[in-house]
Design an enzyme around this catalytic site. Structure first.
Site, PDB file in Angstrom:
ATOM      1  N   GLU A 192      -0.872 -11.157  -2.202  1.00  0.00           N
ATOM      2  CA  GLU A 192      -1.202 -10.418  -3.428  1.00  0.00           C
ATOM      3  C   GLU A 192      -1.000 -11.252  -4.700  1.00  0.00           C
ATOM      4  O   GLU A 192      -0.307 -10.838  -5.638  1.00  0.00           O
ATOM      5  CB  GLU A 192      -0.377  -9.132  -3.510  1.00  0.00           C
ATOM      6  CG  GLU A 192      -0.659  -8.175  -2.366  1.00  0.00           C
ATOM      7  CD  GLU A 192       0.174  -6.903  -2.407  1.00  0.00           C
ATOM      8  OE1 GLU A 192       1.043  -6.767  -3.294  1.00  0.00           O
ATOM      9  OE2 GLU A 192      -0.056  -6.024  -1.549  1.00  0.00           O
ATOM     10  N   GLU A 317      -2.249  -5.607   5.317  1.00  0.00           N
ATOM     11  CA  GLU A 317      -1.394  -4.454   5.020  1.00  0.00           C
ATOM     12  C   GLU A 317      -2.268  -3.224   4.892  1.00  0.00           C
ATOM     13  O   GLU A 317      -3.321  -3.260   4.247  1.00  0.00           O
ATOM     14  CB  GLU A 317      -0.603  -4.653   3.726  1.00  0.00           C
ATOM     15  CG  GLU A 317       0.509  -5.672   3.799  1.00  0.00           C
ATOM     16  CD  GLU A 317       1.314  -5.741   2.506  1.00  0.00           C
ATOM     17  OE1 GLU A 317       1.290  -4.752   1.729  1.00  0.00           O
ATOM     18  OE2 GLU A 317       1.970  -6.772   2.268  1.00  0.00           O
TER      19      GLU A 317
END
Length: 763
Positions: A192, A317
């Site tokens: 991220e 995820e």
């Protein structure tokens, strides 16, 4: 020499010994690890064999700060500093036994580096030991660089020269340590990556310039790994995330894929967020058709952008928090994993070891007891549904990886509907410049046809309405020719499924969600296409406001099967389409009354449309009237949107988009901040209860550490912030988390502490 204690106040961890002890032993590598594989797998063979994965969250990726919230260096104690137990072979054995074939091991490195970015040998040895737990079970392991504050920074746009040498130094050491591990070990460049603290940190498209920095770093990463020594340097799968690993199309399109046969795009998709995690949405009990369409669109976008072009995708995820909505979560799981399996996308479930938390229900991603290997009852049905889908031979892995190909008429052979070029812009919806001008059309012109739109920019949406621009219905294309910039809509099949009376079809126009240049709209003969067209079950009823008075409520009366959960909206044309959502359950007689205050609607409104979304086959609008407002009305929530409710198909898309939801009732809350030194027992404050769940336990210390580590994600404010400040008058610091743990160990007798605490952990 590496100093693991420099400038760090040790964070107390309650474990079997109740005190965090550091081991001085280097962990030996797994004995007899076989470096040879039967054959070299392709990238798609690797992702197929990965099947289904699980995340060891909040463990090796946890990080401890000092009393000021600074994060410098630390040792092996970071593995448990967020409250999770140490990883073990027992845990990995339980995962394998249940059917998981992949474990993603998020790992933070920056606290374990010396001034020259050399990794602490003890930390690298512990990471290797955890990796070997999975390798021993013939599992696939994803190892990454996670929670790195030198990557996730507000000045990311200008930080390339600062980030590159550190990133490559870390990865060169990891690559060397694991060079003899075969293709079961996968490297993920970053987690991220984003501009932390900016207004566009997570979602806004303004971050596109930062995407160029991320692309350059990931190209450097791929070049580094491929140049290292080792038998698998050229064939190791490398996962590359886009900006914040977002599944949003803007960021996915900005990813620059290296010319390499062993790279995969890494995506995080807690989709749709309103259903999976958003606590601003008060009711998560229904996985609505709108949510289903959002999820389908997101996964299809991955297929269309990458898989169809022979680039693998790994969803690193994903998950849905436990809001006590097991049945809806199972529905979500069924659609998610069925679709991902058909596309050939392995999914890794996020697990942060939190089973439930009424005060922060959006972060409850706990599935397994990590010490015993037993699965938590609340989420076991979700796990079972995942495994059921993976075992279902009728759902073929990768069977829909490629976009279907169709033969279309040339545009020159069709009937031109519009040949005037026009730019349409979603930001100009108030002046209706987000659509092409409405042009009349009849069903006789569309029967057995498809519509082609030649365009540049964002993919257009095709819209239909009646003569008064009512019954507005939209479709996304069932296929797009990206090379030639043509979107195709199979309206000959779509409209009959969406429109009750086809004789009332009167207008056709194109709309955009962003900016689109429409060059031409043409009607073509439809090809022989076998697509599933889902019938729109939404019920719609006209509401006239001629009899409404100021101060009235709109009173809707529904009749249906008893004890039926349902929801819907009352929509109207304001600044674009706007809607007030309602929800309820019929009583034992099948009756349901919904009241909506008229002041929720704009002044001068003359009509609206009541829609039933969920289980419309079981409920009807029996009637409506207007009456004096009651003292308490809690049945509605207000949501303003600029899109409409339309039909859905597996290949074609119709949208009902919800924005942030707010309750129609409100109350005023006053928070009094009191210094503990002035009043250590402020009435109504349970000191230590940082997460506001009504008790003081280890999760409160974890909440403090998480808020210090990532304040944007783990917010600590209001009463929680007041309750967390248990030591000193200097705000919430690591000392407060330490004092809470000392209190739980009975080393501190009461909270808050106003005097000195002379334990080594605090001084």
């Amino acid at each position: 020499m590496f100093n693991s204690s420099k400038n760090v106040k040790r964070f107390v961890s309650i474990s079997a010994a109740a005190v965090c002890m550091l081991s001085s032993l280097r962990i030996a590598p797994l004995d007899n690890y076989a470096v040879a594989a039967d054959k070299t797998m392709t990238a798609f063979e690797i992702t197929e064999n990965m099947k289904i994965g699980w995340n060891l969250g909040n463990t090796l990726d946890a990080k401890a700060g000092d009393e000021k919230g600074d994060f410098t260096t630390a040792g092996l104690e970071t593995e448990t500093c967020w409250g999770c137990p140490k990883a073990s072979q027992t845990l990995f054995d339980a995962l394998k036994a249940k059917g998981f074939n992949t474990v993603r091991i998020p790992t933070t490195w920056f606290q374990h580096l010396d001034s020259d970015n050399n990794i602490d040998p003890e930390w690298l040895a512990r990471v290797k030991e955890v990796v070997d737990y999975g390798i021993k079970n013939d599992m696939y392991i994803i190892l990454n660089v996670h929670h790195e504050n030198w990557i996730n920074r507000g000045d990311l746009l200008n930080a390339y020269d600062d980030i590159k040498p550190k990133l490559l130094k870390i990865w060169s050491q990891i690559a060397e340590e694991f060079k003899d591990y075969d293709q079961h070990l996968i490297f993920e460049c970053m987690n991220e990556p984003r501009a932390v603290g900016t207004t566009y940190e997570w979602w806004a498209a303004e971050a596109v310039p930062e995407c160029d920095v991320i692309n350059k770093l990931e190209h450097d990463f791929v070049d580094l790994i491929r140049s290292t020594d080792g038998p698998y340097a050229k064939t190791r799968l490398l996962m590359l995330p886009g900006y914040c690993a977002s599944a949003e199309q803007t960021f996915l399109k900005a990813i620059d894929i290296p010319d390499d046969d062993y790279v995969a795009v890494s995506i995080h998709a807690y989709t749709p967020y309103d259903f999976t995690m958003n606590t601003a949405v008060k009711d998560h009990s229904v996985f609505t058709g709108a949510y289903a369409q959002n999820l389908s669109d997101t996964l299809q976008g991955m297929r269309d952008l990458f898989l169809d072009k022979d680039v693998p995708v790994v969803i690193g995820e994903m998950g849905t928090s436990n809001f006590g909505n097991t049945e809806a979560r199972v529905e979500w799981t069924n659609l998610y994993f069925t679709t991902a399996k058909k596309y050939g996308i392995p999914c890794c479930l996020w697990d942060n070891n939190t089973v439930s938390n009424p005060k922060d229900p959006g972060e409850c991603h706990g599935y397994i007891d990590r010490e015993t290997g037993q699965w938590h009852e609340a989420s076991l049905p979700i796990i079972n549904k995942m495994m059921e889908i993976m075992a279902d031979d009728s759902i073929k892995w990768g069977s829909e990886r490629k976009i279907p190909t169709y033969s279309h008429q040339d545009l020159s052979a069709g009937t031109v509907f519009r040949d005037q070029a026009v730019e349409i812009d979603a930001s100009k919806s108030k002046t209706y410049e987000n659509t092409t001008p409405g042009q009349e059309i009849a069903w006789s012109q569309l029967e057995g046809k498809e519509v082609a739109i030649k365009y540049t920019g964002a993919t257009p949406i095709l819209a239909f309405s009646d003569a008064g621009y009512g019954n507005w219905t939209e479709f996304k294309p069932y296929v797009v020719d990206e090379e030639n910039g043509i979107a195709y809509y199979l309206v000959g099949k779509q409209l009959p499924a969406a429109w009750t009376d086809l004789s009332t079809v009167n207008h056709m126009q194109a709309r955009t969600d962003k900016v689109t240049n429409i060059e031409k709209i043409v009607i073509l003969d439809a090809p022989e296409v076998d697509i599933e067209v889902e019938v729109d079950k939404t019920k719609k009823y006209k509401i006239e406001f001629a009899n409404a008075q100021a101060g009235d409520d709109l009173i809707l009366t529904f009749k249906g099967e008893k004890n039926t959960i349902t929801n819907g909206c009352v929509g109207y044309n304001g600044d674009g389409w706007e809607q007030i959502e309602w929800k309820g359950t019929t009583d034992a007689n099948g009756d349901l009354t919904v009241r909506i205050a008229m002041d929720k609607f704009p002044a001068g409104i003359t009509s609206a449309e009541c829609q039933i979304w969920y289980q419309p086959e079981l409920v009807d609008l029996e009637g409506y009237n207007f009456g004096a407002a009651e003292a308490e009305t809690t049945t509605t929530t207000t949501t303003t949107t600029t899109t409409t409710t339309t039909t859905t198909t597996s290949e074609t898309t119709t949208t009902t988009t919800s924005s942030a939801t707010t309750s129609t009732t409100s109350s005023e809350t006053t928070t009094t901040t009191t210094k503990k030194g002035d009043s250590p027992h402020t009435e109504g404050v349970l000191y230590g209860d940082a997460n506001q769940d009504g008790q003081v336990d280890l999760s409160d210390a974890v909440k403090i550490m998480q808020s210090l580590a990532n304040p944007n994600k783990y917010t600590l404010d209001g009463d929680g912030k007041l309750a967390a400040d248990v030591y000193g008058n200097d705000g919430v610091t690591v000392k407060d988390a330490q004092v809470i743990q000392l209190y739980l160990l009975n080393l501190v007798k009461a909270l808050p502490v106003t005097g000195d605490v002379t334990t080594p952990e605090i001084d």
